[in-house]
Design an enzyme around this catalytic site. Structure first.
Site, PDB file in Angstrom:
ATOM      1  N   TYR A 194     -12.174  -7.329  21.280  1.00  0.00           N
ATOM      2  CA  TYR A 194     -13.379  -6.737  21.874  1.00  0.00           C
ATOM      3  C   TYR A 194     -13.648  -7.373  23.234  1.00  0.00           C
ATOM      4  CZ  TYR A 194     -18.197  -5.106  22.352  1.00  0.00           C
ATOM      5  OH  TYR A 194     -19.352  -4.517  22.819  1.00  0.00           O
TER       6      TYR A 194
ATOM      7  N   SER B 208     -19.872  -5.794  28.137  1.00  0.00           N
ATOM      8  CA  SER B 208     -20.595  -6.716  27.265  1.00  0.00           C
ATOM      9  C   SER B 208     -20.494  -8.114  27.839  1.00  0.00           C
ATOM     10  CB  SER B 208     -19.995  -6.701  25.856  1.00  0.00           C
ATOM     11  OG  SER B 208     -20.508  -7.752  25.062  1.00  0.00           O
TER      12      SER B 208
END
Length: 260
Positions: A157, A147
């Site tokens: 994350y 990401s």
């Protein structure tokens, strides 16, 4: 596309998190290119429906493997499939993932451990398993769906995705001479079920920031084929990733993940 038109009729790709979003689009585009696909996810019924659609539409073989990659038994099942010398896997797409809406201190540590296992440990184990056959054959492709958050300060994350990017950069460098290309694909906000499943209010990000899975996958596959270690779809996110290296963290942290 007819079977005679296929360029890769003897080649198989395994895609995790393949029932929706980016994973489903990877499976679709690879099938469109003529690859047989192995689709991995937790929901057997959805897997079978997707597999039947790909077989009917693209005349490829679509195998389903129901497995939870946050669970040791699920990982072991996929490792076993990747390790079968009679049925080699030439492309691995590590796409399965999850998000946590609340902050690190507010989350249950069991959820954080599951999150870390899914994004880091499981991807590492599947890559290790896939590499064994690829190194023997002196060819293979591995795509780790990371990401653009890997370049930003965004809870655990970001930390997990940063690990995937670093790992992919190293692996691409280490194994390129042996015919194996490894790429971390780093999309920004993408229109999938991902944010809905985590309960995030998607209006926190303006419309111009959102990408479609088709573009993310198309650019990711092309960059992997060219041997690029990192693929960042769309110029807007390339600029963001570059800016994140020089701007203060508070300016590039991104919008808060408000619940719906």
């Amino acid at each position: 596309m007819t079977p005679a038109d296929r360029k890769h009729s003897e080649t198989t790709a395994l895609v995790t998190g393949a029932t929706a979003g980016i994973g489903a689009e990877f499976a679709r585009q690879l099938a469109e290119q003529g690859y047989d696909v192995i689709m991995v996810a937790r929901d057997t019924a959805r897997l079978q429906a997707k597999a039947e659609e790909l077989e009917r539409r693209y005349r490829v073989r679509a195998e389903v493997l129901a497995a939870d990659l946050a669970d040791d038994a699920g990982v072991a099942a996929v490792v076993a499939r990747l390790s079968d010398p009679a049925r080699p896997v030439d492309i691995l797409v590590n796409n399965a993932g999850m998000g946590l809406l609340r902050s690190f201190a507010e989350n249950d540590i069991a959820d954080e451990k599951r999150h870390l296992k899914l994004h880091v440990e499981s991807a590492m184990e599947l890559t290790h398993a896939a590499l064994q056959g690829m190194l023997v054959r002196q060819s293979g492709r591995i795509i780790n769906v990371a990401s653009v958050a890997a370049f930003l300060p965004r809870e655990t994350y970001s930390a997990a995705k940063a690990w995937l990017v670093s790992f992919s950069r190293w692996a691409n460098l280490a194994y390129a001479r042996r015919g194996i290309r490894v790429t971390a694909v780093c999309p920004g906000f993408t229109r999938t079920e991902f944010h809905d499943r985590m309960g995030m209010d998607t209006t926190v990000a303006p419309r111009w920031m959102w990408l479609q899975p088709e573009r993310v996958v198309r650019e990711g596959l092309a960059d992997n084929a060219r041997g690029k270690a990192v693929s960042i779809p769309a110029k807007r996110y390339k600029v963001l990733a570059a800016a994140a290296r020089i701007l203060p963290s508070r300016l590039v942290a991104g919008p808060p993940r408000r619940p719906v």
